[in-house]
Scaffold this motif. Structure first.
Motif, PDB file in Angstrom:
ATOM      1  N   PRO A 268       0.835  -1.207   0.000  1.00 56.35           N
ATOM      2  CA  PRO A 268       0.000   0.000   0.000  1.00 56.35           C
ATOM      3  C   PRO A 268       0.871   1.259   0.000  1.00 56.35           C
ATOM      4  O   PRO A 268       1.954   1.276   0.575  1.00 56.35           O
ATOM      5  CB  PRO A 268      -0.812  -0.118   1.292  1.00 56.35           C
ATOM      6  N   ILE A 269       0.369   2.291  -0.699  1.00 59.56           N
ATOM      7  CA  ILE A 269       1.125   3.541  -0.812  1.00 59.56           C
ATOM      8  C   ILE A 269       0.724   4.436   0.350  1.00 59.56           C
ATOM      9  O   ILE A 269      -0.377   4.981   0.374  1.00 59.56           O
ATOM     10  CB  ILE A 269       0.827   4.214  -2.156  1.00 59.56           C
ATOM     11  N   LEU A 270       1.587   4.578   1.323  1.00 61.60           N
ATOM     12  CA  LEU A 270       1.250   5.321   2.538  1.00 61.60           C
ATOM     13  C   LEU A 270       1.947   6.663   2.551  1.00 61.60           C
ATOM     14  O   LEU A 270       3.034   6.822   2.006  1.00 61.60           O
ATOM     15  CB  LEU A 270       1.668   4.526   3.777  1.00 61.60           C
ATOM     16  N   THR A 271       1.308   7.635   3.192  1.00 62.13           N
ATOM     17  CA  THR A 271       1.950   8.922   3.407  1.00 62.13           C
ATOM     18  C   THR A 271       2.349   9.034   4.864  1.00 62.13           C
ATOM     19  O   THR A 271       1.704   8.473   5.743  1.00 62.13           O
ATOM     20  CB  THR A 271       1.010  10.080   3.035  1.00 62.13           C
ATOM     21  N   GLN A 272       3.447   9.720   5.105  1.00 59.81           N
ATOM     22  CA  GLN A 272       3.871   9.920   6.493  1.00 59.81           C
ATOM     23  C   GLN A 272       3.180  11.148   7.064  1.00 59.81           C
ATOM     24  O   GLN A 272       2.773  12.048   6.339  1.00 59.81           O
ATOM     25  CB  GLN A 272       5.383  10.116   6.547  1.00 59.81           C
ATOM     26  N   LEU A 273       3.059  11.157   8.376  1.00 52.55           N
ATOM     27  CA  LEU A 273       2.422  12.285   9.056  1.00 52.55           C
ATOM     28  C   LEU A 273       3.463  13.032   9.868  1.00 52.55           C
ATOM     29  O   LEU A 273       4.422  12.453  10.357  1.00 52.55           O
ATOM     30  CB  LEU A 273       1.329  11.809  10.007  1.00 52.55           C
ATOM     31  N   ASN A 274       3.279  14.327  10.013  1.00 48.55           N
ATOM     32  CA  ASN A 274       4.005  15.039  11.055  1.00 48.55           C
ATOM     33  C   ASN A 274       3.145  16.197  11.544  1.00 48.55           C
ATOM     34  O   ASN A 274       2.156  16.544  10.909  1.00 48.55           O
ATOM     35  CB  ASN A 274       5.370  15.529  10.573  1.00 48.55           C
ATOM     36  N   ARG A 275       3.483  16.762  12.659  1.00 48.97           N
ATOM     37  CA  ARG A 275       2.710  17.852  13.272  1.00 48.97           C
ATOM     38  C   ARG A 275       1.229  17.485  13.385  1.00 48.97           C
ATOM     39  O   ARG A 275       0.366  18.333  13.214  1.00 48.97           O
ATOM     40  CB  ARG A 275       2.861  19.135  12.450  1.00 48.97           C
ATOM     41  N   THR A 276       0.938  16.217  13.700  1.00 52.90           N
ATOM     42  CA  THR A 276      -0.453  15.765  13.669  1.00 52.90           C
ATOM     43  C   THR A 276      -1.313  16.502  14.683  1.00 52.90           C
ATOM     44  O   THR A 276      -2.375  17.037  14.345  1.00 52.90           O
ATOM     45  CB  THR A 276      -0.516  14.263  13.957  1.00 52.90           C
ATOM     46  N   VAL A 277      -0.859  16.546  15.946  1.00 48.73           N
ATOM     47  CA  VAL A 277      -1.666  17.151  17.006  1.00 48.73           C
ATOM     48  C   VAL A 277      -1.905  18.625  16.720  1.00 48.73           C
ATOM     49  O   VAL A 277      -3.034  19.126  16.782  1.00 48.73           O
ATOM     50  CB  VAL A 277      -0.963  16.944  18.366  1.00 48.73           C
ATOM     51  N   LEU A 278      -0.816  19.312  16.328  1.00 48.80           N
ATOM     52  CA  LEU A 278      -0.920  20.743  16.066  1.00 48.80           C
ATOM     53  C   LEU A 278      -1.863  21.012  14.894  1.00 48.80           C
ATOM     54  O   LEU A 278      -2.732  21.900  14.969  1.00 48.80           O
ATOM     55  CB  LEU A 278       0.482  21.286  15.768  1.00 48.80           C
TER      56      LEU A 278
END
Lengths: 101, 165
Positions: B83-93
């Protein structure tokens, strides 16, 4: 009677688009967020036009927004393909320079 | 049956698919959920007396923009079978910021006087006349902009070695 369902929905879609743009690292996921923001603007244009049925400004500007969204997507995907050929990634945090290093 | 309930069905379709896009990390799932979002929004456009805008939304967004997005996903990921996944950052903000944005828009628009949507007769004929008379300059400018953008996109995306680009 508070807000109309159209205004609430437009606010929700706009906030979701902003959240996608802020939290995703992949360029195409960010592009999906931008499409959601365009759609929320269109919901507002069409809804407020429907309140004044003798005028058509809202519907025409919704058409303009759709056209510009299509042009923007085509250009953005061209740039993404070029970036992928240069950097071999679509992760935004790894793409930070305008020239090849 | 009351016509009002159809509004809520389409709105629920849009809300659920947008929540799905927000939750999933798979890019292809997000692209296909975007189809449902655009379908729901087009249904709401029909209910708001904007038939032509709804048909344009279906043709350009689902027929054009989404195909382009899926092409982009397929062309920029070489890994097969995963599966082609994207990474997350600054999720909470990011989530906090957008929740605050939603709350403030809802709060600020509380006072709007909204009226019932009434039927607009001959809307498509009037829109066609208006595009070729009142909004003619803007119509032409948008056409030229689209042409320039597409030529630019073709120039940028072309393979090396086929020209000077």
């Amino acid at each position: 009677m508070g807000n109309s369902i159209y205004i609430l929905l437009s606010a929700f879609v706009f906030s979701a688009g902003v959240a996608l743009v802020l939290t995703r690292q992949n360029v195409i996921a960010v592009l999906i967020g931008v499409e959601l923001v365009f759609n929320s603007a269109n919901i507002n244009f069409v809804y407020f036009n429907a309140l004044y049925p003798e005028r058509l400004d809202g519907q025409f500007f919704a058409l303009v927004v759709i056209t510009i969204a299509a042009a923007e997507t085509a250009l953005a995907l061209a740039i993404i393909l070029k970036l992928y050929r240069t950097y071999h990634t679509t992760n935004l945090d790894e793409i930070s320079s305008l020239v090849e290093e | 049956m009351d016509i009002g309930i159809i509004h809520y069905i389409f709105a629920a379709l849009v809300v659920l698919s947008v929540l799905g896009i927000l939750v999933t990390r798979n890019l292809l799932y997000a692209a296909f959920l975007l189809v449902l979002t655009f379908l729901g929004v087009a249904g709401l456009f029909v209910l708001a007396q904007a038939d032509f805008v709804a048909v344009t939304q279906l043709m350009i967004y689902i027929g054009g923009v989404l195909i382009l997005l899926v092409f982009g996903i397929m062309l920029t990921n070489r890994v097969a079978g995963q599966p082609i996944l994207t990474q997350l950052n600054r999720t909470v903000l990011g989530v906090l910021f957008s929740v605050a944005l939603f709350a403030s828009i809802v709060y600020l628009t509380q006072g709007f006087q909204t009226t019932e949507i009434v039927a607009a007769p001959h809307a498509i004929q009037r829109l066609g006349m208006a595009i070729l008379t009142d909004y003619f300059i803007l119509f032409e400018i948008v056409g030229v902009l689209l042409l320039v953008a597409l030529v630019g996109a073709a120039t940028i995306a072309r393979f090396k070695g086929e020209g000077h680009g």
